[in-house]
Design an enzyme around this catalytic site. Structure first.
Site, PDB file in Angstrom:
ATOM      1  N   ASP A   1      -1.817  -3.262   0.701  1.00  0.00           N
ATOM      2  CA  ASP A   1      -0.388  -3.154   1.017  1.00  0.00           C
ATOM      3  C   ASP A   1       0.504  -3.171  -0.215  1.00  0.00           C
ATOM      4  OD1 ASP A   1      -1.173  -3.147   3.698  1.00  0.00           O
ATOM      5  OD2 ASP A   1      -1.018  -5.329   3.828  1.00  0.00           O
TER       6      ASP A   1
ATOM      7  N   LYS B   1       0.554   1.882  -1.728  1.00  0.00           N
ATOM      8  CA  LYS B   1      -0.249   3.067  -2.079  1.00  0.00           C
ATOM      9  C   LYS B   1       0.305   4.311  -1.375  1.00  0.00           C
ATOM     10  CE  LYS B   1      -3.925   0.926  -0.573  1.00  0.00           C
ATOM     11  NZ  LYS B   1      -3.418  -0.445  -0.445  1.00  0.00           N
TER      12      LYS B   1
ATOM     13  N   GLY C   1      -3.074   0.777   6.547  1.00  0.00           N
ATOM     14  CA  GLY C   1      -1.769   1.124   7.100  1.00  0.00           C
ATOM     15  C   GLY C   1      -0.885   1.508   5.931  1.00  0.00           C
ATOM     16  N   HIS C   2      -0.599   2.795   5.801  1.00  0.00           N
ATOM     17  CA  HIS C   2       0.180   3.277   4.662  1.00  0.00           C
ATOM     18  C   HIS C   2       1.533   3.767   5.172  1.00  0.00           C
ATOM     19  CE1 HIS C   2      -3.872   4.077   2.392  1.00  0.00           C
ATOM     20  NE2 HIS C   2      -3.671   2.824   2.694  1.00  0.00           N
TER      21      HIS C   2
ATOM     22  N   GLN D   1      -7.148  -0.204   1.141  1.00  0.00           N
ATOM     23  CA  GLN D   1      -7.431  -1.592   0.759  1.00  0.00           C
ATOM     24  C   GLN D   1      -7.221  -1.765  -0.756  1.00  0.00           C
ATOM     25  OE1 GLN D   1     -10.104  -0.065   3.030  1.00  0.00           O
ATOM     26  NE2 GLN D   1      -8.467  -0.551   4.441  1.00  0.00           N
TER      27      GLN D   1
HETATM   28  P1  GDP Z   1      -0.142   0.434   1.351  1.00  0.00           P
HETATM   29  O1  GDP Z   1      -1.078  -0.067   2.387  1.00  0.00           O
HETATM   30  O2  GDP Z   1      -0.593   0.096  -0.035  1.00  0.00           O
HETATM   31  O3  GDP Z   1       0.185   1.887   1.492  1.00  0.00           O
HETATM   32  O4  GDP Z   1       1.222  -0.360   1.561  1.00  0.00           O
HETATM   33  P2  GDP Z   1       1.964  -0.601   2.972  1.00  0.00           P
HETATM   34  O5  GDP Z   1       2.641   0.663   3.355  1.00  0.00           O
HETATM   35  O6  GDP Z   1       1.066  -1.246   3.940  1.00  0.00           O
HETATM   36  O7  GDP Z   1       3.003  -1.725   2.547  1.00  0.00           O
HETATM   37  C1  GDP Z   1       3.961  -1.523   1.568  1.00  0.00           C
HETATM   38  C2  GDP Z   1       5.366  -1.716   2.184  1.00  0.00           C
HETATM   39  O8  GDP Z   1       6.325  -1.828   1.171  1.00  0.00           O
HETATM   40  C3  GDP Z   1       5.804  -0.536   3.038  1.00  0.00           C
HETATM   41  O9  GDP Z   1       6.585  -1.012   4.093  1.00  0.00           O
HETATM   42  C4  GDP Z   1       6.641   0.309   2.074  1.00  0.00           C
HETATM   43  O10 GDP Z   1       7.626   1.069   2.732  1.00  0.00           O
HETATM   44  C5  GDP Z   1       7.279  -0.767   1.234  1.00  0.00           C
HETATM   45  N1  GDP Z   1       7.521  -0.401  -0.167  1.00  0.00           N
HETATM   46  C6  GDP Z   1       6.787   0.400  -0.982  1.00  0.00           C
HETATM   47  N2  GDP Z   1       7.315   0.414  -2.230  1.00  0.00           N
HETATM   48  C7  GDP Z   1       8.394  -0.384  -2.194  1.00  0.00           C
HETATM   49  C8  GDP Z   1       9.345  -0.826  -3.188  1.00  0.00           C
HETATM   50  O11 GDP Z   1       9.291  -0.450  -4.350  1.00  0.00           O
HETATM   51  N3  GDP Z   1      10.313  -1.686  -2.774  1.00  0.00           N
HETATM   52  C9  GDP Z   1      10.392  -2.144  -1.498  1.00  0.00           C
HETATM   53  N4  GDP Z   1      11.364  -2.997  -1.188  1.00  0.00           N
HETATM   54  N5  GDP Z   1       9.520  -1.776  -0.549  1.00  0.00           N
HETATM   55  C10 GDP Z   1       8.537  -0.912  -0.895  1.00  0.00           C
HETATM   56  P1  IMO Z   2      -4.176  -0.977   3.175  1.00  0.00           P
HETATM   57  O1  IMO Z   2      -4.896   0.326   2.890  1.00  0.00           O
HETATM   58  C1  IMO Z   2      -4.345  -5.302   3.585  1.00  0.00           C
HETATM   59  C2  IMO Z   2      -8.072  -7.001   5.147  1.00  0.00           C
HETATM   60  C3  IMO Z   2      -8.026  -7.685   6.486  1.00  0.00           C
HETATM   61  C4  IMO Z   2      -9.073  -8.744   6.289  1.00  0.00           C
HETATM   62  C5  IMO Z   2     -10.134  -8.007   5.463  1.00  0.00           C
HETATM   63  C6  IMO Z   2     -11.274  -7.441   6.276  1.00  0.00           C
HETATM   64  O2  IMO Z   2      -3.029  -0.831   4.115  1.00  0.00           O
HETATM   65  O3  IMO Z   2      -3.823  -1.658   1.901  1.00  0.00           O
HETATM   66  P2  IMO Z   2     -11.499  -5.351   7.879  1.00  0.00           P
HETATM   67  O4  IMO Z   2     -10.786  -5.011   9.152  1.00  0.00           O
HETATM   68  O5  IMO Z   2     -11.310  -4.323   6.801  1.00  0.00           O
HETATM   69  O6  IMO Z   2     -12.940  -5.715   8.073  1.00  0.00           O
HETATM   70  O7  IMO Z   2     -10.787  -6.709   7.373  1.00  0.00           O
HETATM   71  O8  IMO Z   2      -9.445  -6.957   4.813  1.00  0.00           O
HETATM   72  N1  IMO Z   2      -7.574  -5.614   5.125  1.00  0.00           N
HETATM   73  C7  IMO Z   2      -6.399  -5.249   4.588  1.00  0.00           C
HETATM   74  N2  IMO Z   2      -5.402  -5.993   4.055  1.00  0.00           N
HETATM   75  N3  IMO Z   2      -4.247  -3.963   3.595  1.00  0.00           N
HETATM   76  C8  IMO Z   2      -5.244  -3.206   4.092  1.00  0.00           C
HETATM   77  O9  IMO Z   2      -5.265  -1.859   3.981  1.00  0.00           O
HETATM   78  C9  IMO Z   2      -6.375  -3.837   4.662  1.00  0.00           C
HETATM   79  N4  IMO Z   2      -7.496  -3.404   5.260  1.00  0.00           N
HETATM   80  C10 IMO Z   2      -8.229  -4.496   5.522  1.00  0.00           C
HETATM   81  O10 IMO Z   2      -6.757  -8.244   6.725  1.00  0.00           O
HETATM   82  O11 IMO Z   2      -8.574  -9.782   5.499  1.00  0.00           O
HETATM   83 MG    MG Z   3      -1.045  -1.189   4.149  1.00  0.00          MG
END
Ligand code: GDP
Ligand code: IMO
Ligand code: MG
Length: 429
Positions: free
Chosen positions: A13, A16, A40-41, A223
């Site tokens: 999270d 990415k 979850g991106h 991840q």
């Molecule tokens: P990922 O799994 O690495 O793609 O990240 P996620 O999308 O799960 O979580 C990142 C969250 O931070 C999302 O809700 C993005 O919209 C938000 N986000 C990404 N870059 C920034 C930033 O520079 N500032 C803020 N405030 N939010 C951001």
């Molecule tokens: P993105 O791509 C954050 C975590 C789960 C748990 C561990 C194992 O959005 O960054 P799993 O279901 O993969 O066997 O769970 O990994 N986990 C993540 N945490 N971002 C993710 O993906 C994750 N995918 C799995 O919360 O701790």
């Molecule tokens: Mg994510």
């Protein structure tokens, strides 16, 4: 002109999705190579927010998306996601999305087993997403998995289901969970086969052609390094390798095709599931980080645990992940904090450590060693140039570069696509 791989440098999270979407404007193809719909991106483009789990983020830019062999695919979840993003106006069809014919399927038995095992673990649960990721990868290495290509061979599916259910129903029964019937699974697979098969192909061939034609490939990790099954905080990890090397084996190309590796790190730290988190904050500051950063899991909806930036951990991720440059995201979330702490190493049972040792008990006992920096007045939010950042924020970024032993080549200052500062284009190497 090289290719680029994007990987998470913390516990996921990091942003990415946003960074891949931004870089995708410079790419021809975007490839997912590991993980599944545990990812979850989130991509914010104007008024539209896209939440992608299995689909490569490049689809939002109209780029060809490829799901590589290293990904575990829940076909029903994939079809639901395709429907969802089509309703948002994205074009997803066999011309814009290709799926490796040798990728492994996640079946309903896998998510059932994932959840039953987590329930049985009680206090020792990993906090998985419950989506069957672990059990599906287990079946892959155990050589009993059903793959995308099997959808074209009903007899193969029937044979494999016998072996698969012998294994899974025994486990499910032992855990006191409901078992599955072969007929039900067989019917479900045959029903989705015609919807999935048009996307299937040997993607390695397409990638080989693209490489020879000089096309730019962007590999999208899911991840993060600290969730890597070998290098992460085992057993509190996911079940795939998340390091950059996996981009090659997980898509069917050679290691020299990977190109520049961009690691993504938040300017602080979060974690969704259970497991060690040396810089975690249980106080008001942790709460403020969570609120300002909207730290709720995209997949699980769970509140993310929050803490200070851990330079020792990201330095470790840089080394084992093969990271050339870092994209530092969510710098805006730190606006207005009077003081910022950066973890530079650990104390474990009175001994100093530069990096986290592998032992589970040692990791749980690790106490952070902090360096304290002054925060900044003024705001980073929405900054698109280095000059728009407060001077003290630049100092914070520079200090991070020194400590993690990698340059910061990109800074993100809001969820919005274009609120990004490019220091060095990763496609230029
Ligand atoms: P990922 O799994 O690495 O793609 O990240 P996620 O999308 O799960 O979580 C990142 C969250 O931070 C999302 O809700 C993005 O919209 C938000 N986000 C990404 N870059 C920034 C930033 O520079 N500032 C803020 N405030 N939010 C951001
Ligand atoms: P993105 O791509 C954050 C975590 C789960 C748990 C561990 C194992 O959005 O960054 P799993 O279901 O993969 O066997 O769970 O990994 N986990 C993540 N945490 N971002 C993710 O993906 C994750 N995918 C799995 O919360 O701790
Ligand atoms: Mg994510």
């Amino acid at each position: 002109m090289g290719n680029v791989a994007v990987i998470g440098a913390q516990w996921g999270d990091e942003g990415k999705g946003k960074v891949v979407d931004w870089l995708a404007s410079r790419a021809d193809i975007v490839v997912r190579f590991q993980g599944g719909h545990n990812a979850g991106h989130t991509l914010v483009v104007g008024n539209e927010t896209y939440k992608l789990s299995l689909l490569p983020s490049g689809l939002v830019r109209g780029k060809l998306g490829i799901i590589g062999n290293g990904v575990v695919i829940d076909p029903e979840a994939l079809l639901a996601e395709i429907e969802r993003v089509r309703a948002q106006g994205l074009r997803v069809d066999p011309e814009t999305l290709r799926i490796a014919e040798n990728a492994v399927l996640i079946l309903p038995v896998h998510s059932a087993l994932d959840r039953a095992r987590e329930d049985a673990r009680g206090d020792r649960r990993i906090g998985t997403t419950g989506r069957g990721i672990g059990p599906a990868y287990e079946d892959k290495v155990a050589r009993r998995a059903i793959r995308i290509c099997d959808l074209a061979e009903p007899e193969t599916i029937a044979d494999k289901l016998d072996e698969l259910l012998l294994h899974h129903n025994t486990l499910l029964r032992g855990l006191g969970a409901a078992t599955f019937s072969k007929q039900e699974l067989y019917d479900r697979l045959l029903a989705i086969a015609p919807k999935i098969l048009p996307f299937a192909e040997p993607v390695w061939e397409r990638l080989d052609e693209a490489r020879r034609a000089g096309k730019r490939i962007l590999f999208e990790g899911a991840q993060a390094v600290m969730l890597d099954v070998d290098h992460g905080t085992y057993p509190f990890v996911t079940s795939s390798n998340t390091v950059a090397a996996t981009a090659a084996s997980g898509s069917g190309t050679g290691p020299s095709s990977i190109g520049t590796v961009l690691g993504i790190a938040k300017a602080y730290t979060t974690r969704v599931g259970a497991g060690p988190f040396p810089t975690e904050l249980h106080d008001d500051i942790g709460k403020q980080l969570g609120e300002r950063g909207h730290e709720f899991g995209t997949v699980t909806g769970r509140r993310r645990r929050c803490g200070w930036f851990n330079a020792a951990m990201v330095r470790q991720a840089v080394k084992v992940g093969g990271i050339h440059g870092l994209a530092l995201t969510k710098l805006d979330v730190l606006d207005g904090f009077p003081e910022l702490h950066i973890c530079t190493g650990y104390m474990i049972d009175g001994k100093a450590f530069r990096h986290l040792p592998a032992g589970q008990a040692a990791q749980a006992a690790a106490q952070p060693v902090y360096e304290v920096m002054e925060g900044w007045q003024g705001s980073c939010r929405g900054a698109r140039s280095w000059a728009a950042l407060p001077a003290q924020a630049i100092k914070y970024v520079r200090r991070i570069e020194e400590l993690v032993e990698a340059p910061v080549t990109l800074v993100s200052t809001s969820p919005e696509r274009d609120d990004t500062i490019l220091v060095r284009d990763p496609f230029e190497g």
